[in-house]
Structure formats: C-alpha cells, structure tokens
Enzyme design. Structure first.
Site, PDB file in Angstrom:
ATOM      1  N   ARG A   1      -8.382   5.177   1.625  1.00 36.93           N
ATOM      2  CA  ARG A   1      -7.648   4.526   0.532  1.00 36.93           C
ATOM      3  C   ARG A   1      -6.665   5.434  -0.194  1.00 36.93           C
ATOM      4  O   ARG A   1      -5.678   4.947  -0.744  1.00 36.93           O
ATOM      5  CB  ARG A   1      -8.634   3.952  -0.494  1.00 36.93           C
ATOM      6  CG  ARG A   1      -9.079   2.533  -0.209  1.00 36.93           C
ATOM      7  CD  ARG A   1     -10.486   2.470   0.239  1.00 36.93           C
ATOM      8  NE  ARG A   1     -10.974   1.108   0.410  1.00 36.93           N
ATOM      9  CZ  ARG A   1     -12.230   0.740   0.111  1.00 36.93           C
ATOM     10  NH1 ARG A   1     -13.088   1.607  -0.384  1.00 36.93           N
ATOM     11  NH2 ARG A   1     -12.616  -0.495   0.339  1.00 36.93           N
TER      12      ARG A   1
ATOM     13  N   HIS B   1      -6.705  -0.069   3.081  1.00 40.75           N
ATOM     14  CA  HIS B   1      -6.217   1.195   2.542  1.00 40.75           C
ATOM     15  C   HIS B   1      -5.958   1.138   1.046  1.00 40.75           C
ATOM     16  O   HIS B   1      -5.372   2.046   0.473  1.00 40.75           O
ATOM     17  CB  HIS B   1      -4.971   1.636   3.322  1.00 40.75           C
ATOM     18  CG  HIS B   1      -5.255   1.713   4.790  1.00 40.75           C
ATOM     19  ND1 HIS B   1      -5.841   2.817   5.370  1.00 40.75           N
ATOM     20  CD2 HIS B   1      -5.123   0.797   5.785  1.00 40.75           C
ATOM     21  CE1 HIS B   1      -6.033   2.588   6.665  1.00 40.75           C
ATOM     22  NE2 HIS B   1      -5.599   1.359   6.937  1.00 40.75           N
TER      23      HIS B   1
ATOM     24  N   ASN C   1       0.824  -1.219   0.000  1.00 41.34           N
ATOM     25  CA  ASN C   1       0.000   0.000   0.000  1.00 41.34           C
ATOM     26  C   ASN C   1       0.850   1.259   0.000  1.00 41.34           C
ATOM     27  O   ASN C   1       0.396   2.318  -0.420  1.00 41.34           O
ATOM     28  CB  ASN C   1      -0.909   0.003   1.230  1.00 41.34           C
ATOM     29  CG  ASN C   1      -1.617   1.336   1.443  1.00 41.34           C
ATOM     30  OD1 ASN C   1      -2.475   1.728   0.640  1.00 41.34           O
ATOM     31  ND2 ASN C   1      -1.231   2.052   2.493  1.00 41.34           N
TER      32      ASN C   1
ATOM     33  N   ASP D   1      -0.973  -6.638   3.529  1.00 39.04           N
ATOM     34  CA  ASP D   1      -0.950  -5.652   4.611  1.00 39.04           C
ATOM     35  C   ASP D   1      -1.775  -4.427   4.225  1.00 39.04           C
ATOM     36  O   ASP D   1      -1.759  -3.993   3.069  1.00 39.04           O
ATOM     37  CB  ASP D   1       0.514  -5.231   4.852  1.00 39.04           C
ATOM     38  CG  ASP D   1       0.648  -4.174   5.932  1.00 39.04           C
ATOM     39  OD1 ASP D   1       0.405  -4.510   7.098  1.00 39.04           O
ATOM     40  OD2 ASP D   1       0.987  -3.017   5.600  1.00 39.04           O
TER      41      ASP D   1
ATOM     42  N   ASN E   1      -2.657 -10.976  17.048  1.00 46.85           N
ATOM     43  CA  ASN E   1      -1.662 -10.871  15.986  1.00 46.85           C
ATOM     44  C   ASN E   1      -0.544  -9.939  16.448  1.00 46.85           C
ATOM     45  O   ASN E   1      -0.550  -9.460  17.586  1.00 46.85           O
ATOM     46  CB  ASN E   1      -2.293 -10.440  14.655  1.00 46.85           C
ATOM     47  CG  ASN E   1      -2.593  -8.949  14.585  1.00 46.85           C
ATOM     48  OD1 ASN E   1      -2.512  -8.220  15.569  1.00 46.85           O
ATOM     49  ND2 ASN E   1      -2.948  -8.493  13.400  1.00 46.85           N
TER      50      ASN E   1
ATOM     51  N   ARG F   1      -4.810 -19.163  12.251  1.00 43.95           N
ATOM     52  CA  ARG F   1      -3.413 -18.761  12.341  1.00 43.95           C
ATOM     53  C   ARG F   1      -3.009 -18.675  13.814  1.00 43.95           C
ATOM     54  O   ARG F   1      -3.684 -18.003  14.607  1.00 43.95           O
ATOM     55  CB  ARG F   1      -3.224 -17.379  11.689  1.00 43.95           C
ATOM     56  CG  ARG F   1      -1.758 -16.885  11.758  1.00 43.95           C
ATOM     57  CD  ARG F   1      -1.585 -15.550  11.052  1.00 43.95           C
ATOM     58  NE  ARG F   1      -2.369 -14.500  11.691  1.00 43.95           N
ATOM     59  CZ  ARG F   1      -2.630 -13.312  11.137  1.00 43.95           C
ATOM     60  NH1 ARG F   1      -2.189 -13.024   9.928  1.00 43.95           N
ATOM     61  NH2 ARG F   1      -3.353 -12.418  11.789  1.00 43.95           N
TER      62      ARG F   1
ATOM     63  N   GLU G   1      -5.573  -7.984   5.031  1.00 41.76           N
ATOM     64  CA  GLU G   1      -5.713  -7.393   6.359  1.00 41.76           C
ATOM     65  C   GLU G   1      -6.693  -6.231   6.308  1.00 41.76           C
ATOM     66  O   GLU G   1      -6.345  -5.122   5.891  1.00 41.76           O
ATOM     67  CB  GLU G   1      -4.359  -6.888   6.894  1.00 41.76           C
ATOM     68  CG  GLU G   1      -4.468  -6.479   8.355  1.00 41.76           C
ATOM     69  CD  GLU G   1      -3.839  -5.134   8.699  1.00 41.76           C
ATOM     70  OE1 GLU G   1      -3.819  -4.772   9.871  1.00 41.76           O
ATOM     71  OE2 GLU G   1      -3.395  -4.417   7.773  1.00 41.76           O
TER      72      GLU G   1
ATOM     73  N   ARG H   1      -0.218 -12.429   2.713  1.00 44.77           N
ATOM     74  CA  ARG H   1      -1.027 -11.558   3.560  1.00 44.77           C
ATOM     75  C   ARG H   1      -0.911 -10.181   2.940  1.00 44.77           C
ATOM     76  O   ARG H   1       0.212  -9.681   2.767  1.00 44.77           O
ATOM     77  CB  ARG H   1      -0.489 -11.516   4.989  1.00 44.77           C
ATOM     78  CG  ARG H   1      -1.089 -10.390   5.828  1.00 44.77           C
ATOM     79  CD  ARG H   1      -0.349 -10.221   7.151  1.00 44.77           C
ATOM     80  NE  ARG H   1      -0.978  -9.265   8.048  1.00 44.77           N
ATOM     81  CZ  ARG H   1      -0.630  -7.972   8.164  1.00 44.77           C
ATOM     82  NH1 ARG H   1       0.358  -7.462   7.425  1.00 44.77           N
ATOM     83  NH2 ARG H   1      -1.247  -7.175   9.010  1.00 44.77           N
TER      84      ARG H   1
END
Ligand code: QV4
Ligand code: CA
Length: 511
Positions: free
Chosen positions: A173, A216, A115, A212, A313, A352, A248, A210
C-alpha cells in the site's frame, strides 16, 4: 419485518453495491480503449436496444504519452492530471457520451486511477495527452496540483521505494507498484483532489467507478475519499443514490491482503472466478464441468452480492495482472463463448463482459512480446469502431459483446433476473445443465462425445428457440428448436463437434 425488507430494498437501490442499472438490466461491458464518440453511438445503436446495463470506460483523465514502446495501452494507467482529455476524447465528447448513454438506459462506469501518477522514470516535460507539464523526478504535477509532499516516498520502507513482497501489506500500500509514483492518500489534500475529480464525473452523470489498484490503497483511505463523494446526478438517478463502487483487488489467496477488507467500500473484483472457470472449461488439473454444481461461494469465492465477475479482463487477457495460462479469451473463441455463456446464465455476482481489440500476439519463450500494443490506430490516433454489414466490428475491434452467443446470453441473464438456480443435471463429466426458475434453461456438452438426453427444464410447455445457434426473429427461429412438453421435460442433442456445444432457451425465446 416488512420495514426491514423495505430498508434492504432501498439499500440495494441506493448503496455503493448497486450498479444502478435500468430496470432488469444485469450486465456491463468493458469497451476497452474505445473513443467516447464510438461509445455514444454504440449505446444508441446496440447496447440500449440489446439490454446492456452499462459500460466500463477506459481512464478518461490525462495520462502520460509513451513513445517507447509506441503508445502502449498501459500509458493510460499513468495519470498526469485529472483533465478529461485522452486519446478517447475530450470533455465535451465525454459529456455527450454520458448523456446519450444514460438517455437510452445505459450507465457509464469510469476506471479511476487514483493510487498513483506516472512512473518514477517518466521524466519531465509535456509528453502528456493534453500537454500538461509534469516532472516525475521531483514529483511535480502542477495541473492537479500535486508536489513532492503528496507522495508516499517517505512512508515506504523498502530500499528502492518499490513493492517487492506481497506478504507485507504496508509495502503493497505504501510503496510503488511497478515504479508508479504512489499518492499519499492519508492526506486530506490528496483525498480532496481525488474526490474533486470523481465528483466532476459524478456531476456529469456517471454511475460509478472501478477503483484501479485498490489493493494498493488502504481500505480506510478509500473510504475517506468515498465519504466526500456527491450523490449521483438526479437527471438520471433517484435522489440520494451513491455511486457504484467496484474495487480491483487481485486476491487468489495466499497474500497479506484479502478482498474482504474492501467489502465495506463496495464490490470487489473476484479474480478466482475467471481463473477457475478457465481451468474447468479447458479440463485442466482433472477439473470437469460436473464440479460446477456448487459454483460460487461453494468454490471459496466471496459473497455473491460483493462480487464483480468476468471471464477475462484487459490485463489477464494479455498476461498482465493475474494473467494465468488458464484465462480464456477471444483467442480461444469456442471455449470462451461457453465460459461467458456459463457466467451469464449463473446467478453468482455482477457480470462484466470484455470487449477487446486484436493485436499482433507474438509468443516468445512463452511470453507475448507484444502485450503492450495499444488499440487500432493511425499514427497513434485511435481508429473508429466501424460496423460491418453482418453487425460485427471492423478496424481491428473484436466486439465480443456483439457475438450472437454472448449478446443473447446478456439478454438471457436479464430474462432470468432474480430466478433461483434450479434443475441442475450432470453426467459426472463435462455435460451439465441448469435452469433459472421457470424462465430459462441451459445445457453444455464439453465432453468428447455426443450429448443426447431428456431433461427437466422447469419451463412451461412450448417450442423454444435456442439463442446460441440462432435468434428468434419475427416469431421464427433461425437456430435449433427445442420442444418442452407439459411436464417441463425436453430432449436435447448436442454434438461434441458442434460449432458451439451448448443450447440456451428462455421465456422470451418461446415461439
Ligand atoms: C517498469 C518496471 C519497473 C521499473 C520501471 C522503470 O516493471 O520495475 O521500476 O519500469 O521505469 C508499465 C510497464 C512496466 C513499467 C511501468 C512504469 O508495463 O514495465 O515498470 O509501466 O513505467 C498497467 C500495466 C502495467 C503498466 C501500468 C502503468 O499492466 O504493465 O506498467 O499499467 O502503465 C498487480 C496490481 C494490479 C494491477 C496489475 C497489473 O495489484 O492493481 O498488477 N492492475 C491494475 C490495472 C493495470 C495497470 C495498473 C493496475 C496500474 O488493471 O492495467 O497496470 O495502474 O497485480
Ligand atoms: Ca499506494
């Protein structure tokens, strides 16, 4: 009909929702901040033999080096380039890890930070894990290369370029998350650079990502990147396999962006899971384990086949990202083991397990002022994960995944894979039990009084070894033994002051 079933079975094997774990392996473990050489060894000496399905590894790409505070764990969430070159190791070590783990049936999932790059205040120079030059002021990352054109500065409409209002999807975003330089993923150039990075990893042999900070990024931009990705490496995966994707997105309700917008791309992290389970096991807000009878979608969670679930996490175990007070961690070991045990026994979601390092937790006015502290290290160099004679880890590594109760519940989940949730029992309070078909049964006592009762387990007659208090070794049990009679019933006694107030038995713990 049969054709449709076949299609959906293939879909399950090949699509972005499947973790591509080897036969009957059903969980991953996040080896947070581990070095690649240690993960390679752990796959061979522990994860493979014990039935772990895969490992989530910390971001492998070059990141900024931060000296104030000194080498925080979160510097790895500030990319400088896509070179495989971090405190965890170099590209050769990464390749060796992927190969050795895959060869013992353990998959590698990469934490992909796509991102953004480093923070706007990151300065200029070569303070990066591979020495690549960057200049955060004019958005110059020549080692990718990215330049000012590749960021969202012009697109964000908040005065200072930062996200302020989570009720505005555009801000979330197109503006900067805690000042992190926000990539313009609408541009084909940026999508291509990101896809090149991910394809490099896929070709090496990783099984998925994953994503991240997925909240966003626009779901459509993520899709455009995913559409550019290669199929998985055929050395270890069937032809046509797509990388496993879990995004995520922290959606606790009440914001502009919801998890469901991301289902088309892959699975999504279900953050309600750990927050609620922590509240129940802590018995806060009048919650009790009896209410877990309809755990899962019944609690307003996303569909099970879209969910990636966890008790804690790397963020919320230290008060970052949705780190509410209810979250259980290794610091509350007794309750934590129950929560992880419940998660691994229950059919909801793909699970997880967290594996942490210890740090000097120091609460001042309710906030841990040491929440930044990085992994065990010597002058910044990450320490080896040493293994003690009793199989626990040394050098400051917690290794929750090696705790008998957790490791054996990872095995339990494999043994009961595909079996229905059955034979629920509760006392109206915090004593509960349930089974998984005729393959496994678990009983919890989180009340302040003893449990003593006879329950229908659904299991065939026999003597079973409780895998919480002990292990089945060479046909003997080092823990509590449970007698299941011909009608499937068994008597359970669990003191409320037991070290671990729960009991689990399964088809392979039968003596
Ligand atoms: C600070 C101020 C800014 C200021 C800036 C000035 O907060 O307002 O503009 O200084 O330079 C670190 C610091 C943070 C600092 C920032 C930029 O903690 O104080 O900004 O760097 O220098 C991790 C950590 C963050 C860390 C970040 C980058 O949690 O603290 O920020 O790495 O190093 C939301 C998101 C969710 C996110 C979660 C934490 O929706 O996506 O917050 N979770 C993921 C990761 C998480 C990671 C990131 C996203 C960012 O799981 O570990 O953040 O990649 O809920
Ligand atoms: Ca963004």
């Amino acid at each position: 009909m049969r054709f449709l079933l076949l299609l959906s079975a293939l879909g399950l094997c090949w699509a972005q929702y499947s973790p591509h774990t080897k036969d009957g392996r059903t969980s991953m473990v996040h080896l947070f901040e581990w070095r690649w050489v240690d993960i390679a060894k752990e796959c061979e000496r522990y994860l493979g033999p014990k039935g772990f399905g895969g490992v989530q590894v910390s971001p492998p790409n070059e990141n900024i080096v931060i000296h104030n505070p000194s080498r925080p764990w979160w510097e790895r969430y500030q990319p400088i380039s896509y070179k495989i070159c971090t405190r965890s190791g170099n590209e050769d070590e990464f390749r060796d890890m992927v190969k050795r783990c895959n060869n013992v049936g353990v998959r590698i999932y990469v934490d992909a930070v796509i991102n953004h790059m480093c923070g706007a205040g990151g300065g200029a120079g070569t303070s990066s894990t591979c020495g690549s030059y960057y200049n955060a002021h004019n958005r110059d990352f020549p080692a990718v290369p990215y330049s000012g054109w590749d960021f969202n500065d012009g697109k964000c409409h908040t005065g200072d370029g930062e996200i302020h209002n989570y009720n505005d999807a555009y801000q979330v975003r197109d503006c900067r998350l805690v000042s992190l330089l926000d990539l313009a993923l609408e541009k084909d150039y940026v999508r291509t650079k990101v896809a090149d990075y991910l394809n490099h990893l896929i070709d090496i042999g990783v099984a998925g990502f994953r994503l991240d900070a997925a909240k966003h990024m626009w779901p459509g931009d993520i899709k455009a990147v995913l559409d550019k990705l290669h199929d998985l490496n055929e050395t270890w995966f069937p032809a046509g396999s797509k990388p496993f994707i879990f995004q995520e997105v922290i959606d606790l309700g009440g914001e502009a962006i919801s998890s469901s917008e991301y289902f088309g791309n892959g699975r999504v992290t279900e953050f309600k899971y750990g927050a609620k389970l922590g509240t129940v096991i802590r018995k806060w807000n009048g919650e009790k384990m009896a209410y877990l009878k309809n755990w899962g979608e019944g609690w307003g969670f996303m569909p099970s086949d879209r969910a990636l679930v966890f008790v804690d996490n790397h963020d919320n175990q230290r008060g970052h990202g949705a780190g509410g007070a209810s979250i259980l961690t290794f610091w509350d070991a007794r309750l934590y083991k129950m929560a992880v045990g419940f998660m691994l026994a229950h059919p909801y979601g793909f699970t997880r397990v967290m594996s942490s390092f210890r740090w000097d937790r120091n609460f001042q006015n309710g906030k841990d002022v040491n929440d930044w502290m990085g992994p065990p290290n010597n002058n910044g160099v990450i320490k080896e994960v040493t293994i003690n004679p009793d199989t626990t880890c040394g050098n400051g590594w917690v290794c929750e995944h090696r705790w008998r109760q957790i490791r054996n519940m990872v095995d339990f989940r494999n043994v009961v894979d595909g079996q229905p949730f059955v034979n629920w029992w509760d006392n109206g309070s915090n004593q509960v039990a349930f089974g998984r078909g005729n393959r496994g049964f678990i009983v919890f006592n989180n009340d302040d009084w003893a449990l003593s009762t006879t329950l229908q387990t659904g299991l065939p007659a026999g003597t079973y070894c409780d895998v919480i208090s002990g292990d089945k070794i060479d046909g003997n049990c080092t823990g509590i033994k449970i007698q299941v009679s011909g009608d499937g019933r068994a008597h359970f006694s669990i003191s409320n002051s037991a070290e671990d107030p729960f009991i689990a038995i399964h088809a392979e713990s039968k003596l």
